[in-house]
Design a protein around this motif. Structure first.
Motif, short mmCIF file in Angstrom:
data_model
loop_
_atom_site.label_atom_id
_atom_site.label_comp_id
_atom_site.label_asym_id
_atom_site.label_seq_id
_atom_site.Cartn_x
_atom_site.Cartn_y
_atom_site.Cartn_z
N VAL A 130 0.85 -1.18 0.00
CA VAL A 130 0.00 0.00 0.00
C VAL A 130 0.90 1.24 0.00
O VAL A 130 1.71 1.42 0.91
CB VAL A 130 -0.94 0.02 1.23
N ILE A 193 -3.76 -1.42 7.50
CA ILE A 193 -2.59 -2.25 7.20
C ILE A 193 -2.21 -3.10 8.41
O ILE A 193 -1.87 -4.29 8.28
CB ILE A 193 -1.42 -1.37 6.73
N LEU A 199 -1.35 -6.92 3.88
CA LEU A 199 -1.00 -5.56 3.47
C LEU A 199 0.28 -5.09 4.14
O LEU A 199 0.51 -5.32 5.33
CB LEU A 199 -2.15 -4.60 3.83
#
Length: 210
Positions: A130, A193, A199
């Motif tokens: 991300v 996250i 992630l």
């Protein structure tokens, strides 16, 4: 930003440059104190005049002061002068603002929809990176040195932070005094996250902002 302004002034035949002073954005986290825009951004329409001779270029700067938290009525009042300058009345202005809001919301929904599709298709043993950043870093290949593209070429799945459903994340009470709008979003991304083992964050910034 100054580079973009100079590019417009020096390379294009234009009459106006739209440089509003946006003070705050709509609050999405009710428990936070405010939702301000960075003071560099708030003051750009004033500070750039020390470097750019707009009068010599024959360019007029449109610089209304806008508080997006205050809703449609305030926006109409704040932009009346701009509408008159461009030869339009209040009814035209209201229609333009409503169309702009609808277009922005459609864009936001499209981003979130695509983000949900990516997350839904991500297997438990897969990972995604991300890109946590403000949009002018994460989405500008000059500012970010094309890091997202380079990661993709290395075989990584890269998701812009703004594709995640960040408005669904309620920040912990410890962050009640986060008064920057993008600070809210970055902290919300960090929360998402942290909760999802698939992630991983890649944080991109140019300076110690916020």
């Amino acid at each position: 930003a100054l580079g973009h302004i100079l590019n417009l002034v020096e390379r294009h035949e234009i009459d106006y440059i739209w440089l509003p002073s946006v003070i705050n954005l709509e609050r999405k986290q009710a428990q936070t104190t405010d939702s301000f825009v960075c003071p560099y951004v708030q003051s750009l329409c004033y500070s750039c005049k020390s470097s750019v001779d707009f009068a010599a270029a024959g360019v007029k700067v449109l610089q209304p002061v806008i508080y997006l938290q205050k809703g449609l009525r305030h926006r109409i009042e704040a932009l009346q002068g701009v509408a008159r300058e461009l030869g339009h009345n209040t009814a035209d202005l209201k229609r333009a603002l409503e169309a702009a809001a609808a277009a922005q919301e459609a864009f936001e929904q499209a981003k979130r929809r695509r983000g949900k599709e990516i997350l839904a298709g991500l297997q438990p043993d897969q990972r995604a990176l991300v890109v946590v950043s403000r949009a002018y870093n994460g989405c500008d290949p000059g500012a970010n040195l094309e890091i997202p593209r380079k990661l993709r070429e290395m075989g990584e799945l890269v998701i812009p932070m703004d594709f995640l459903p960040l408005d669904d994340v309620e920040l912990p009470g410890d962050w009640f005094n986060m008064y920057w709008r993008y600070g809210h979003r970055i902290l919300a991304a960090a929360e998402m996250i942290a909760r999802d083992d698939r992630l991983h964050a890649v944080y991109i910034t140019n300076f110690g902002c916020g």
